[in-house]
Motif scaffolding. Sequence first.
Motif, PDB file in Angstrom:
ATOM      1  N   TYR A 241       1.016  -1.188  -0.001  1.00 45.81           N
ATOM      2  CA  TYR A 241      -0.024   0.015   0.000  1.00 45.81           C
ATOM      3  C   TYR A 241       0.789   1.341   0.008  1.00 45.81           C
ATOM      4  CZ  TYR A 241      -3.353   3.393   2.162  1.00 45.81           C
ATOM      5  OH  TYR A 241      -4.110   4.546   2.091  1.00 45.81           O
ATOM      6  N   GLU A 242       1.833   1.328   0.824  1.00 47.72           N
ATOM      7  CA  GLU A 242       2.846   2.438   0.737  1.00 47.72           C
ATOM      8  C   GLU A 242       3.932   2.443  -0.302  1.00 47.72           C
ATOM      9  OE1 GLU A 242       2.377   4.811   2.612  1.00 47.72           O
ATOM     10  OE2 GLU A 242       1.341   4.380   4.562  1.00 47.72           O
ATOM     11  N   LEU A 243       4.038   1.462  -0.821  1.00 48.69           N
ATOM     12  CA  LEU A 243       4.857   1.294  -2.136  1.00 48.69           C
ATOM     13  C   LEU A 243       3.993   1.999  -3.143  1.00 48.69           C
ATOM     14  CD1 LEU A 243       7.433   0.526  -3.447  1.00 48.69           C
ATOM     15  CD2 LEU A 243       6.240  -1.585  -4.067  1.00 48.69           C
ATOM     16  N   THR A 244       2.713   1.596  -3.427  1.00 46.23           N
ATOM     17  CA  THR A 244       2.039   2.114  -4.090  1.00 46.23           C
ATOM     18  C   THR A 244       1.597   3.680  -4.322  1.00 46.23           C
ATOM     19  OG1 THR A 244       0.804   0.044  -4.393  1.00 46.23           O
ATOM     20  CG2 THR A 244      -0.377   2.075  -5.317  1.00 46.23           C
ATOM     21  N   ARG A 245       1.519   4.111  -3.017  1.00 47.32           N
ATOM     22  CA  ARG A 245       1.564   5.540  -2.766  1.00 47.32           C
ATOM     23  C   ARG A 245       2.904   6.349  -3.253  1.00 47.32           C
ATOM     24  NH1 ARG A 245       1.368   7.129   1.799  1.00 47.32           N
ATOM     25  NH2 ARG A 245      -0.033   8.848   1.541  1.00 47.32           N
ATOM     26  N   ALA A 246       4.021   5.688  -2.631  1.00 54.02           N
ATOM     27  CA  ALA A 246       5.228   6.359  -3.165  1.00 54.02           C
ATOM     28  C   ALA A 246       5.535   6.136  -4.639  1.00 54.02           C
ATOM     29  CB  ALA A 246       6.335   5.536  -2.562  1.00 54.02           C
ATOM     30  N   MET A 247       5.231   5.135  -5.373  1.00 55.92           N
ATOM     31  CA  MET A 247       5.303   5.060  -6.684  1.00 55.92           C
ATOM     32  C   MET A 247       4.573   6.114  -7.610  1.00 55.92           C
ATOM     33  SD  MET A 247       7.601   3.095  -7.156  1.00 55.92           S
ATOM     34  CE  MET A 247       7.930   2.739  -8.795  1.00 55.92           C
ATOM     35  N   GLU A 248       3.214   6.299  -7.101  1.00 61.04           N
ATOM     36  CA  GLU A 248       2.277   7.321  -7.582  1.00 61.04           C
ATOM     37  C   GLU A 248       2.970   8.695  -7.476  1.00 61.04           C
ATOM     38  OE1 GLU A 248      -2.285   6.975  -6.811  1.00 61.04           O
ATOM     39  OE2 GLU A 248      -1.215   6.134  -5.101  1.00 61.04           O
ATOM     40  N   GLN A 249       3.628   8.860  -6.358  1.00 59.90           N
ATOM     41  CA  GLN A 249       4.084  10.448  -6.376  1.00 59.90           C
ATOM     42  C   GLN A 249       5.490  10.478  -7.107  1.00 59.90           C
ATOM     43  OE1 GLN A 249       5.219  10.625  -2.155  1.00 59.90           O
ATOM     44  NE2 GLN A 249       3.217  10.412  -1.503  1.00 59.90           N
ATOM     45  N   LYS A 250       5.900   9.163  -7.693  1.00 61.15           N
ATOM     46  CA  LYS A 250       7.215   9.410  -8.567  1.00 61.15           C
ATOM     47  C   LYS A 250       6.502   9.425 -10.093  1.00 61.15           C
ATOM     48  CE  LYS A 250      10.334   6.964  -5.484  1.00 61.15           C
ATOM     49  NZ  LYS A 250      11.393   7.639  -5.534  1.00 61.15           N
ATOM     50  N   GLY A 251       5.324   9.345 -10.137  1.00 60.95           N
ATOM     51  CA  GLY A 251       4.472   9.202 -11.738  1.00 60.95           C
ATOM     52  C   GLY A 251       4.818   7.826 -12.073  1.00 60.95           C
TER      53      GLY A 251
END
Length: 287
Positions: free
Chosen positions: A108-118
């Motif tokens: 879940y947190e990895l997904t949010r972090a990757m979203e922030q990286k585009g």
Amino acid sequence: MRHPEGPMDDWWLRAGAGAGATGERARRRVVALPHAGGWPSAFRSWWQVLPPDAELLVAQLPGRGARLGEPPLASVEALVEALSRELAERDPLPYTVVGHSFGSVLGYELTRAMEQKGLAPDLLAVSARQPPCFPSLPPFAHLRSDAQLLEHLTEIGGMAPQLMTRPELVQPALRAIRADLEAMERHQRPLTGTGVPILALGAVDDPVVVAERLHLWSLETTGGFHRSLYTGGHFYLYAHANAAAIARRLLADRPGPTAGHPAPPTPGRPVPVPDGVPAPPPRKETP
């Protein structure tokens, strides 16, 4: 059986046919995060069932696998920072994230972090973990004695009973399990969720997780949401038949928007419970 092959960096083990064993170029990627204390080999059934054009990347955290000699990290933030950094450096492929138990928190947190990286995945599959709106409450599992933790792990199928008398074998595993449990139990629900669709997975006979709560992962995404239940206890995801069925779904299916799908609730407000979904007192979750 297809064994892990191909290049390995510190944080990700590339496994399965998509690692290049057949010479076929990978067209999709499955990013997998095991349970608390789990080694990359936890997903060995997955690299047996994925098609040749699917690459499997499994997280290899400090304190296990080839990194057994490294001290484990008891922080979701520190783990996700390293995992997302190295994932972002890999060749781009369409990908899905799947996490099991503690791995669901990391996923879940990895997904949010990757979203922030585009670089967001197209789907997040969370397995055998209650949603973040149900925080862990004391007494915390990571503070249990070794004997208590071993007994619980044996009861839920996370450790073979014969290992109870082999402390020299279980101590390294317990260090990693305890660190992961601490990271999971101290994890705080973020202020914002994700826009990536979520597929919540669980087992109706899981002795650890309340299956009815899995529906409330819908509160963590503004994308689509679906839920699927199986049998096989807390570690059902690793059973060959379940791995094959779920892998097919992840590669062929994409949950669409759900009618009336709720946006993530405002932080600090009570979480609404949909009609027909019981909300029993929080149950302790371990790996």
